[in-house]
Design an enzyme around this catalytic site. Structure first.
Site, short mmCIF file in Angstrom:
data_model
loop_
_atom_site.label_atom_id
_atom_site.label_comp_id
_atom_site.label_asym_id
_atom_site.label_seq_id
_atom_site.Cartn_x
_atom_site.Cartn_y
_atom_site.Cartn_z
N GLY A 292 2.27 4.16 13.69
CA GLY A 292 3.00 3.24 13.35
C GLY A 292 2.12 2.21 14.54
O GLY A 292 1.86 1.05 14.32
N LYS B 193 0.59 -1.08 -0.27
CA LYS B 193 -0.09 0.03 -0.23
C LYS B 193 0.62 1.09 -0.07
O LYS B 193 1.26 1.47 1.69
CB LYS B 193 -0.70 0.15 0.84
CG LYS B 193 -1.69 0.25 0.65
CD LYS B 193 -1.75 2.54 0.99
CE LYS B 193 -2.40 3.38 1.68
NZ LYS B 193 -1.57 4.58 1.19
N CYS C 39 13.30 10.09 7.33
CA CYS C 39 13.39 10.08 8.55
C CYS C 39 14.86 10.03 9.69
O CYS C 39 15.16 10.46 11.03
CB CYS C 39 12.78 7.82 9.05
SG CYS C 39 14.30 7.41 7.63
N GLU D 163 2.40 7.30 15.31
CA GLU D 163 0.89 7.46 15.44
C GLU D 163 0.00 6.25 14.68
O GLU D 163 -0.32 5.78 15.44
CB GLU D 163 0.16 8.96 15.06
CG GLU D 163 0.75 10.24 16.18
CD GLU D 163 1.78 10.31 15.82
OE1 GLU D 163 2.40 9.96 14.61
OE2 GLU D 163 2.39 11.04 16.84
N GLU E 129 9.21 1.42 11.22
CA GLU E 129 9.89 2.68 11.57
C GLU E 129 9.73 4.37 11.11
O GLU E 129 8.50 4.30 10.30
CB GLU E 129 11.31 2.32 9.85
CG GLU E 129 12.33 3.15 10.06
CD GLU E 129 12.21 4.51 9.54
OE1 GLU E 129 11.92 5.64 10.79
OE2 GLU E 129 12.41 4.88 8.53
N GLU F 265 9.88 15.63 16.16
CA GLU F 265 9.98 15.83 14.61
C GLU F 265 9.29 16.41 13.18
O GLU F 265 8.25 16.69 13.58
CB GLU F 265 10.07 14.30 14.22
CG GLU F 265 10.92 14.15 12.87
CD GLU F 265 10.58 12.93 11.96
OE1 GLU F 265 9.15 12.37 12.22
OE2 GLU F 265 11.22 11.61 11.45
N GLY G 96 6.74 5.03 8.18
CA GLY G 96 5.85 6.37 8.61
C GLY G 96 5.78 7.09 10.05
O GLY G 96 7.13 6.68 10.47
N SER G 97 4.52 7.68 10.26
CA SER G 97 4.51 8.23 12.28
C SER G 97 4.14 7.66 13.12
O SER G 97 4.10 6.73 12.80
CB SER G 97 3.04 9.21 11.96
OG SER G 97 2.45 8.71 11.98
O1 TXE Z 1 2.57 9.86 7.29
P1 TXE Z 1 1.27 7.65 8.02
P2 TXE Z 1 1.52 10.57 6.94
C1 TXE Z 1 5.68 11.84 9.37
C2 TXE Z 1 6.83 12.62 9.64
C3 TXE Z 1 5.52 12.97 9.37
C4 TXE Z 1 4.59 13.12 9.17
C5 TXE Z 1 2.65 12.42 8.89
O2 TXE Z 1 6.92 13.61 10.81
O3 TXE Z 1 5.25 14.73 9.42
O4 TXE Z 1 4.33 11.47 9.76
O5 TXE Z 1 2.97 11.62 7.76
C6 TXE Z 1 -0.18 5.00 5.51
N1 TXE Z 1 -3.56 2.35 8.71
N2 TXE Z 1 6.47 10.94 8.74
O6 TXE Z 1 0.82 11.38 7.58
O7 TXE Z 1 0.23 8.47 8.38
C7 TXE Z 1 -0.11 6.63 4.68
O8 TXE Z 1 -1.73 6.11 4.07
C8 TXE Z 1 -2.52 1.68 7.77
C9 TXE Z 1 7.61 9.48 9.46
O9 TXE Z 1 2.14 11.06 5.80
O10 TXE Z 1 2.15 7.48 9.02
C10 TXE Z 1 0.69 6.26 4.15
O11 TXE Z 1 1.05 4.84 3.14
N3 TXE Z 1 -2.37 2.67 7.36
C11 TXE Z 1 7.87 8.74 8.08
C12 TXE Z 1 1.72 5.41 5.33
O12 TXE Z 1 1.12 4.64 6.04
C13 TXE Z 1 -2.30 4.03 7.23
C14 TXE Z 1 7.95 8.65 6.85
C15 TXE Z 1 2.47 6.06 6.34
O13 TXE Z 1 1.52 7.43 6.46
C16 TXE Z 1 -2.95 4.45 8.10
C17 TXE Z 1 6.59 9.60 6.71
C18 TXE Z 1 -3.59 3.59 9.29
N4 TXE Z 1 -4.78 4.29 9.19
C19 TXE Z 1 5.98 10.38 7.36
N5 TXE Z 1 -2.77 5.83 7.84
C20 TXE Z 1 9.80 8.12 8.57
N6 TXE Z 1 9.43 6.75 9.04
O14 TXE Z 1 10.32 8.45 7.57
C21 TXE Z 1 -2.34 6.16 7.51
N7 TXE Z 1 -1.61 5.20 6.90
#
Ligand code: TXE
Length: 490
Positions: free
Chosen positions: A242, A184, A293, A240, A259, A392, A237-238
């Protein structure tokens, strides 16, 4: 936009899901518009994947795992990944342009991401038939073999900041280990992943080994995380999201790697080689507009050289330009308006705390209207307790904090909930080793810093940065589990 930039992409691109080797629209036919962060223009449409699409993708992956894909030998899987590596390399320029338009990153970074993706497939392809188990001495009457086996069907939830690299490190490893996969991508950066999946089909991956369902996190992502047919999940991802992913996985009792980003410190001692350090200190936060990240987002500088280093960094910040990704800027736009607002919001909160921006770049005058550009900002001195030292930002915002001795440097460096990466700059060999070994971080760099770098190097976090390891051989092992065979023979 007044010239040919971007003209090499077909207009009105429409991408469907890839399920079981077929291009498939979302089950309800809905699409999402994809806007380019470069200028806010409509770039493409992608399928708005549904829970039903995830269901079908998981079923397709299971059929592949139990069928044509699962029957391949490790060597055959590795060869397919090597073919895919060559295909990605051959399409690196096309992928780079697509990525820069979709994600906004400078073209040279997009190209580097495509080459890194090719290298991930090469690394894991060549490792596929070198992953072997153990024989354990036990009773003389028994033979014990420990086999390394794939989890089965793995789910991969990919963020938007490095779509190609994160696809490579997680899907490359999962496929090499023999898993069938459902990906995804992030709704803001799905296009290169879809293109690479098309290349995988062209080079002969069996149907269903690699399935892609695009769409929103709260629908397609949540459905994938919660699907009972998934045996293991890789999430970047984030923090939250995670938590949501791990909670969903826990209900199915399956493992996850998470991560979740960081607030990585670079510690600069007063004997550091500043000529060597300065460009890296700046680049470690500016790379990908700070949307990395493992960005080096905090400078900890020994008090005696604090002002000199801060002045030199501020001067370099003054020269940074955010602009159109195809005009070789220092940084492109932020991924979307939410991220632009997030960065500006943090700067506002910093100002409200009384912090001062002492080095500031600019948005290039020819940056397209409607793009999500922000001005790189360097703030100093910033207290360790400040929100800008602790959270972050995920943007081109760097803070500097002074320290007195080694013990304080270690305390500050380890003093956030995160623990992804760290840098140590000193010419004192014993101190560098001592301090580096005290860092609570998954990767520690001495007299260098490689934000996100190193296909071969295990990568992952402590604490709020997540758990599990990706990249390197360790990343391959994560996508397997063991099966112990106990054979009585006497
Ligand atoms: O992240 P999300 P977002 C951090 C960074 C950024 C913040 C928000 O600080 O400003 O996160 O970014 C999917 N169940 N990082 O909102 O939501 C979503 O579709 C399952 C750090 O984009 O974590 C995407 O594919 N999946 C990070 C993925 O999760 C869900 C890189 C990441 O999105 C979901 C990105 C759910 N309920 C953001 N909701 C790093 N570690 O490098 C969303 N997604």
């Amino acid at each position: 936009m007044n010239d040919q930039i971007g003209a090499r992409l077909a207009p009105n691109m429409v991408f469907q899901n890839l399920i079981g080797g077929q291009d498939r629209p979302a089950s309800d036919g809905m699409m999402l518009d994809v806007f380019s962060p470069v200028d806010g223009s409509l770039l493409a449409q992608i399928a708005a994947g549904t829970a039903q699409d995830i269901d079908e993708a998981v079923a397709a992956a299971r059929a592949a795992f139990d069928g044509a894909w699962g029957r391949l030998t490790a060597t055959e899987r590795g060869r397919l990944l090597m073919k895919l590596s060559l295909a990605v390399e051959a399409h690196a320029d096309e992928l780079a342009i697509l990525e820069s338009r979709d994600n906004g990153k400078p073209l040279r970074q997009s190209r580097a991401d495509a080459i890194a993706l090719a290298r991930y497939f090469e690394f894991y392809g060549s490792a596929a038939d070198k992953l072997h188990g153990d024989v354990i001495p036990y009773l003389n009457t028994h033979f014990i073999g420990v086999e390394r086996v794939p989890h089965g069907v793995t789910g991969h939830i990919v963020p938007w900041n490095y779509p190609m690299q994160i696809l490579g490190r997680s899907v490359g490893a999962a496929l090499a280990a023999g898993n069938a996969t459902v990906v995804k991508p992030a709704e803001d950066a799905s296009l290169t992943i879809l293109r690479v999946a098309g290349l995988a089909r062209e080079v002969g991956f069996p149907d269903g080994a690699l399935n892609i369902v695009t769409g929103l996190g709260r629908t397609a992502g949540a459905a994938l995380a919660a699907h009972p047919g998934i045996d293991f999940i890789s999430f970047t991802g984030s923090p939250e999201t995670g938590t949501a992913v791990q909670t969903a996985a826990a209900k199915n009792h399956v493992g996850v790697t998470l991560e979740l980003g960081g607030k990585s410190a670079q510690v600069v001692f007063d004997d550091a080689d500043l000529k060597r350090a300065l460009p890296t200190l700046v680049n470690a936060i500016i790379q990908n507009g700070g949307q990395t990240c493992s960005a080096g987002s905090r400078l900890l500088i020994q008090r005696g050289i604090f002002q000199d280093v801060v002045d030199a960094v501020a001067e370099r910040f003054g020269k940074l330009r955010a602009g159109h990704p195809e005009r070789e800027p220092d940084l492109g736009p932020m991924i979307n308006q939410a991220q632009q607002r997030r960065v500006l919001g943090y700067l506002e909160r910093g100002r409200n705390e009384g912090l001062t921006v002492i080095g500031e770049g600019a948005v290039a005058p020819d940056a397209p209207e409607g793009g999500y550009y922000v001005t790189p900002a360097f703030l100093a001195p910033v207290p360790h307790e400040s929100i800008l030292s602790q959270e972050e930002v995920f943007g081109p915002v760097l803070v500097a904090t002074p320290f007195d001795g080694e013990a304080e440097a270690i305390r500050l460096a380890n003093g956030t909930p995160f623990g992804l990466a760290a840098g140590v700059w000193t010419k004192d060999a014993m101190r560098s080793t001592r301090v580096a070994r005290s860092m609570r971080a998954g990767q520690v760099f001495v007299n260098c810093y490689g934000a996100g770098g190193g296909i071969e190097l295990p990568f992952g976090g402590f604490g709020r940065s997540g758990h599990g390891r990706e990249k390197g051989f360790e990343g391959l092992v994560e996508f397997t589990t063991t099966k112990t065979l106990v054979i009585a023979h006497g």
